[in-house]
Design a protein around this motif. Sequence first.
Motif, short mmCIF file in Angstrom:
data_model
loop_
_atom_site.label_atom_id
_atom_site.label_comp_id
_atom_site.label_asym_id
_atom_site.label_seq_id
_atom_site.Cartn_x
_atom_site.Cartn_y
_atom_site.Cartn_z
N LYS A 348 65.11 -8.64 3.06
CA LYS A 348 65.31 -8.05 4.37
C LYS A 348 66.16 -6.78 4.31
O LYS A 348 66.00 -5.88 5.14
CB LYS A 348 65.97 -9.07 5.30
CG LYS A 348 65.04 -10.22 5.71
CD LYS A 348 65.71 -11.14 6.71
CE LYS A 348 64.74 -12.20 7.22
NZ LYS A 348 65.36 -13.09 8.24
N LEU A 349 67.05 -6.72 3.31
CA LEU A 349 67.91 -5.54 3.16
C LEU A 349 67.31 -4.51 2.20
O LEU A 349 67.92 -3.45 1.98
CB LEU A 349 69.28 -5.97 2.65
CG LEU A 349 70.13 -6.82 3.59
CD1 LEU A 349 71.40 -7.29 2.89
CD2 LEU A 349 70.48 -6.05 4.85
N ASP A 350 66.17 -4.82 1.62
CA ASP A 350 65.51 -3.95 0.64
C ASP A 350 66.42 -3.70 -0.56
O ASP A 350 66.53 -2.58 -1.07
CB ASP A 350 65.12 -2.61 1.30
CG ASP A 350 64.08 -1.85 0.45
OD1 ASP A 350 63.36 -2.51 -0.32
OD2 ASP A 350 64.03 -0.62 0.57
N LEU A 351 67.03 -4.79 -1.05
CA LEU A 351 67.87 -4.75 -2.24
C LEU A 351 67.14 -5.40 -3.41
O LEU A 351 66.31 -6.30 -3.20
CB LEU A 351 69.19 -5.49 -1.99
CG LEU A 351 70.19 -4.82 -1.05
CD1 LEU A 351 71.33 -5.78 -0.71
CD2 LEU A 351 70.73 -3.55 -1.69
N PRO A 352 67.45 -5.01 -4.65
CA PRO A 352 66.81 -5.65 -5.81
C PRO A 352 67.26 -7.11 -5.92
O PRO A 352 68.45 -7.39 -6.11
CB PRO A 352 67.29 -4.81 -6.99
CG PRO A 352 68.54 -4.14 -6.51
CD PRO A 352 68.37 -3.92 -5.05
#
Length: 477
Positions: A348-352
């Motif tokens: 949802k946060l577009d983190l790896p």
Amino acid sequence: MYSAVYNQEADNNMVDLRANYDVIVVGGGNAALCAAISAAEAGARTLILEGAPKAYRGGNSRHTRNFRCMHGEPMAVLTDSYSEQEYFEDLMKVTQGKTDENLAKLAIRSSEECYAWMVEHGVRFQPSLSGTLSLSRTNAFFMGGGKALVNAYYRTAQNLGVDVLYEAQVTHLEREGDRIVSIDVTYQGEQHRLSPRAVVVSSGGFQADVDWLADAWGPAAKNFLIRGTPYNRGVVLKDLIGQELESVGDPTQCHAVAIDGRAPKFDGGIVTRLDCVPFSVVVNKEGQRFYDEGEDVWPKRYAIWGRLVAAQPDQVGYVIIDSKSLELFMPSVFPPIKADTLEELAGKLDLPTVQLQETIDGFNQACTEGHFHPTELDGLATQGLTPPKSNWARPIDTPPYYGYTLRTGVTFTYLGLKVDESAQVQGRTGPIENLWAAGEIMAGSILGQGYLAGFGMTIGTVFGRIAGREAARYASN
């Protein structure tokens, strides 16, 4: 061109721009109002030129909620005591000594008497708020916030006969030698030239001029959010510095805090700030931690996080907390992003995903047993972790998990005009005899870097009162 123009503050009251004003105050926030009130009480015919429309009057003061106040014993809403020495040590810690000590001590010593003055002029206070900005010993909170303070001061100014002109854009102060001889102001598309006996400039910093920010910071500044008023573009500041008045401060130094990345570009105000950092893990877009989230109590260290986030890729950070911490801080105006697993939250946060999981696992393993106390330094620290978390270090392990995006939110810049202890503006060869400054436009004299919660309002109140009094004294001679 001269004319009489309608004063939007009071019906049937005309501001005659042909009038001979003793004191003109440029700006309409806390410092300007304190100056105008003080000048009027000293007998000066006074005009406020506020660049914003009436609905947005007050500059950044609209978004404030407290001021930091020295006191030797409990008083009103303030508990215990807060000595001059402790106050000064707090300031020296956050500025790392980058301050004019004489001006700083003047602001600190004068803050105690300001409380009663503010009450006498219509400001009402409430007990300190709870949570991570609990400051019952050091800071007095305004009942109704900064907007209520601004409204109270405008009512007081009106009762004292101060004229107010809104949407009045000051474009130039004409200097001849060591005097200001006239002010150029644009109102309703027409140019006016006014010639007061004395001038107080309280028109803020330059943070709303994003191009100027980018000149100082580089292209990264284009990603900053301006949490304060969009009307503080530094027009008067640039005009006066261009006329060889002494400047002080670094254009890259500012009051910059970490705010919710969903905040608007301008004027989001205090509700966009995120107070959850001490109870979180903060990562960059690569899923890696970059600073000690628990370094010190939040009111002393919250203002460093804007600069920390500014140094990260794309000028963005991410707060990760779990359900144990959700109720420990004052919520943002935006709800957190919620997920049942860290993997889902990363998406949802577009983190790896893998890197975030590794970061949280490493943090959790470095947490130790101990007593957790959310409102004071508890020494609950990680072991063997770089960077460490020095306090409030508890594992992120209790779903659901929550996340916020962080952006750099600039409140005001520290580049300003150099003043002395009478708030008089200094030129290259000496003081400008009829020009004073107060508030953000001169705060860089005291705030070389860093910030203490509520100290901007202290500077504005103290030096606004001094500037107004001194300007009226000059005008009467």
